[in-house]
Design a protein around this motif. Structure first.
Motif, PDB file in Angstrom:
ATOM      1  N   ALA A 119       0.755  -1.257   0.042  1.00 39.22           N
ATOM      2  CA  ALA A 119      -0.050  -0.101   0.083  1.00 39.22           C
ATOM      3  C   ALA A 119       0.710   1.255  -0.004  1.00 39.22           C
ATOM      4  O   ALA A 119       0.559   2.228  -0.640  1.00 39.22           O
ATOM      5  N   GLU A 120       2.046   1.294   0.685  1.00 35.30           N
ATOM      6  CA  GLU A 120       2.855   2.635   0.808  1.00 35.30           C
ATOM      7  C   GLU A 120       3.496   2.592  -0.499  1.00 35.30           C
ATOM      8  O   GLU A 120       3.807   3.816  -1.081  1.00 35.30           O
ATOM      9  N   LEU A 121       3.993   1.329  -1.139  1.00 31.65           N
ATOM     10  CA  LEU A 121       4.712   1.491  -2.281  1.00 31.65           C
ATOM     11  C   LEU A 121       3.637   1.945  -3.518  1.00 31.65           C
ATOM     12  O   LEU A 121       4.131   2.644  -4.351  1.00 31.65           O
ATOM     13  N   ARG A 122       2.517   1.505  -3.465  1.00 30.91           N
ATOM     14  CA  ARG A 122       1.540   1.922  -4.445  1.00 30.91           C
ATOM     15  C   ARG A 122       1.339   3.413  -4.452  1.00 30.91           C
ATOM     16  O   ARG A 122       1.397   3.921  -5.571  1.00 30.91           O
ATOM     17  N   ASP A 143       7.321  -5.771   1.737  1.00 29.75           N
ATOM     18  CA  ASP A 143       7.426  -6.419   2.971  1.00 29.75           C
ATOM     19  C   ASP A 143       6.077  -7.515   3.104  1.00 29.75           C
ATOM     20  O   ASP A 143       6.428  -8.359   3.870  1.00 29.75           O
ATOM     21  N   ASP A 144       5.222  -7.157   2.170  1.00 28.99           N
ATOM     22  CA  ASP A 144       3.929  -8.119   2.473  1.00 28.99           C
ATOM     23  C   ASP A 144       3.591  -9.152   1.145  1.00 28.99           C
ATOM     24  O   ASP A 144       2.708  -8.921   0.576  1.00 28.99           O
ATOM     25  N   VAL A 145       4.732  -9.807   0.645  1.00 28.73           N
ATOM     26  CA  VAL A 145       4.649 -10.521  -0.484  1.00 28.73           C
ATOM     27  C   VAL A 145       3.594 -11.718   0.129  1.00 28.73           C
ATOM     28  O   VAL A 145       3.752 -12.320   1.138  1.00 28.73           O
ATOM     29  N   TRP A 146       2.472 -11.930  -0.710  1.00 25.68           N
ATOM     30  CA  TRP A 146       1.566 -13.121  -0.306  1.00 25.68           C
ATOM     31  C   TRP A 146       1.974 -14.337  -0.985  1.00 25.68           C
ATOM     32  O   TRP A 146       2.538 -14.596  -2.019  1.00 25.68           O
ATOM     33  N   GLU A 147       1.577 -15.630  -0.574  1.00 25.98           N
ATOM     34  CA  GLU A 147       1.790 -17.016  -0.997  1.00 25.98           C
ATOM     35  C   GLU A 147       1.440 -17.179  -2.601  1.00 25.98           C
ATOM     36  O   GLU A 147       1.986 -17.678  -3.285  1.00 25.98           O
TER      37      GLU A 147
END
Length: 192
Positions: A6-9, A166-170
């Motif tokens: 969300a921050e990167l977006r 940081d929040d890469v999903w499976e």
């Protein structure tokens, strides 16, 4: 440095909006030249390529599309019909603007093609591991699962990968390559 999607977006949407239309076009041409020089696409190959959302200052892939059609390279573009489908286009293909302001073929006939040589993928950001940040709808992750694993997934972006997501999903499927206006980066792991 690590950041959340969300921050990167937000960060990269702002950076992209700060580019003038002339800057965006010039950088798009350099990205196109790097793609052609590195991948050397040839007649008969199949390329899936997104159509840019101009209000979001996306890479101008019309440069790619015109070149591919001129070189008799088969061109497929996305269309959202509940999910992302792949429509083959030709020089006379008719287009319309979707509810999201995206130019899409009028046709809703999915080509059924799953074996592409290249899938040129939209993104806001790509990290040093090939993980991408899109607009958060998940259309391309679903699309990537439906195509042949040998199809090269190639992101195009104005910006180099500096921060890690940081929040890469499976279920996130990383890119194989990233083309910027300065270089082509490979994340390709090859056959396991």
């Amino acid at each position: 440095m690590r950041m959340l999607k969300a921050e990167l977006r937000k960060k990269y949407m702002q950076k992209r909006k700060a580019l003038s239309s002339d800057e965006a076009f010039l950088l798009s041409k350099r990205i196109f030249n790097n793609f052609i020089h590195y991948f050397k696409p040839v007649k008969g190959q199949k390329v899936h390529v997104f159509i840019p959302i101009e209000k979001f200052n996306e890479i101008d892939t019309k440069i790619f599309i015109n070149y591919f059609l001129d070189q008799n390279i088969r061109v497929f573009v996305p269309k959202v019909v509940d999910e992302l489908i792949s429509v083959e286009i030709f020089p006379g293909t008719e287009f319309e603007t979707s509810n999201w302001g995206i130019s899409e073929p009028v046709s809703t006939i999915d080509s059924g093609e799953t074996q592409f040589d290249y899938v040129i993928t939209p993104l806001l950001y790509c990290d040093p591991n090939g993980n991408r940040v899109g607009y958060g709808k998940g259309f391309y992750d679903g699309f990537f699962q439906s195509i042949s694993p040998s199809s090269k997934k190639i992101g195009v972006n104005y910006f180099n990968p500096d921060e890690y997501i940081d929040d890469v999903w499976e279920n996130d499927i990383p890119l194989d390559y990233l083309v910027t206006f300065t270089e082509v980066l490979s994340f390709f792991k090859g056959e396991e």
